[in-house]
Motif scaffolding. Sequence first.
Motif, PDB file in Angstrom:
ATOM      1  N   ARG A  77       6.231  -0.055 -28.732  1.00 29.82           N
ATOM      2  CA  ARG A  77       5.630   0.562 -29.911  1.00 29.82           C
ATOM      3  C   ARG A  77       4.291   1.156 -29.494  1.00 29.82           C
ATOM      4  O   ARG A  77       3.662   0.701 -28.552  1.00 29.82           O
ATOM      5  N   THR A  78       3.836   2.155 -30.224  1.00 32.07           N
ATOM      6  CA  THR A  78       2.546   2.751 -29.894  1.00 32.07           C
ATOM      7  C   THR A  78       1.447   2.049 -30.678  1.00 32.07           C
ATOM      8  O   THR A  78       1.573   1.803 -31.877  1.00 32.07           O
ATOM      9  N   ARG A  79       0.396   1.722 -29.974  1.00 33.66           N
ATOM     10  CA  ARG A  79      -0.734   1.029 -30.604  1.00 33.66           C
ATOM     11  C   ARG A  79      -1.455   1.938 -31.589  1.00 33.66           C
ATOM     12  O   ARG A  79      -1.949   1.474 -32.621  1.00 33.66           O
ATOM     13  N   VAL A  80      -1.498   3.229 -31.297  1.00 35.07           N
ATOM     14  CA  VAL A  80      -2.172   4.171 -32.200  1.00 35.07           C
ATOM     15  C   VAL A  80      -1.485   4.174 -33.566  1.00 35.07           C
ATOM     16  O   VAL A  80      -2.148   4.130 -34.608  1.00 35.07           O
ATOM     17  N   ALA A  81      -0.152   4.205 -33.566  1.00 33.28           N
ATOM     18  CA  ALA A  81       0.584   4.172 -34.832  1.00 33.28           C
ATOM     19  C   ALA A  81       0.333   2.855 -35.563  1.00 33.28           C
ATOM     20  O   ALA A  81       0.159   2.843 -36.789  1.00 33.28           O
ATOM     21  N   TYR A  82       0.302   1.758 -34.823  1.00 31.95           N
ATOM     22  CA  TYR A  82       0.039   0.450 -35.427  1.00 31.95           C
ATOM     23  C   TYR A  82      -1.343   0.429 -36.081  1.00 31.95           C
ATOM     24  O   TYR A  82      -1.506  -0.040 -37.206  1.00 31.95           O
ATOM     25  N   MET A 127       2.050  -3.220 -26.750  1.00 32.81           N
ATOM     26  CA  MET A 127       2.028  -1.885 -27.350  1.00 32.81           C
ATOM     27  C   MET A 127       1.244  -0.940 -26.455  1.00 32.81           C
ATOM     28  O   MET A 127       0.192  -1.298 -25.949  1.00 32.81           O
ATOM     29  N   VAL A 128       1.790   0.258 -26.261  1.00 29.28           N
ATOM     30  CA  VAL A 128       1.135   1.242 -25.393  1.00 29.28           C
ATOM     31  C   VAL A 128       0.337   2.235 -26.191  1.00 29.28           C
ATOM     32  O   VAL A 128       0.515   2.451 -27.327  1.00 29.28           O
TER      33      VAL A 128
END
Length: 124
Positions: free
Chosen positions: A55-60, A123-124
């Motif tokens: 999952r993307t950390r930015v979206a989180y 998360m990336v």
Amino acid sequence: MALVNCVECDREVSDKATACVGCGAPVGSPLPSPPPLRAGQVYAAPHAQPQPVARTRVAYILLGLFLGGLGIHNFYAGYHGRGIAQLLITLLLGWLIIGVVITGLWALIEVITVDTDATGVRMV
């Protein structure tokens, strides 16, 4: 008598044999079905282990900042229990403002501290 390849070790075995002499696998049996996927996983190859999707950390972070009171960021990361708890607190206590404050602080702390999803993948 014909020779067939073993499904496990690819060794030539008689089609009359009940098991492979090399690995003991039943001859003529279909390949075992792969295990069911968990949330966030995809198959890389027909018989490879499922690889989790990062999952993307930015979206989180963005989901946590804008919709954190509803727990949407936790649903995105696979933490369904946390998401349901935040959603219920906001819906049941939101009209008292205290519910929004509680879940807002909770979401802010999670956005800062959580860096892995529910499957343990960073998360990336």
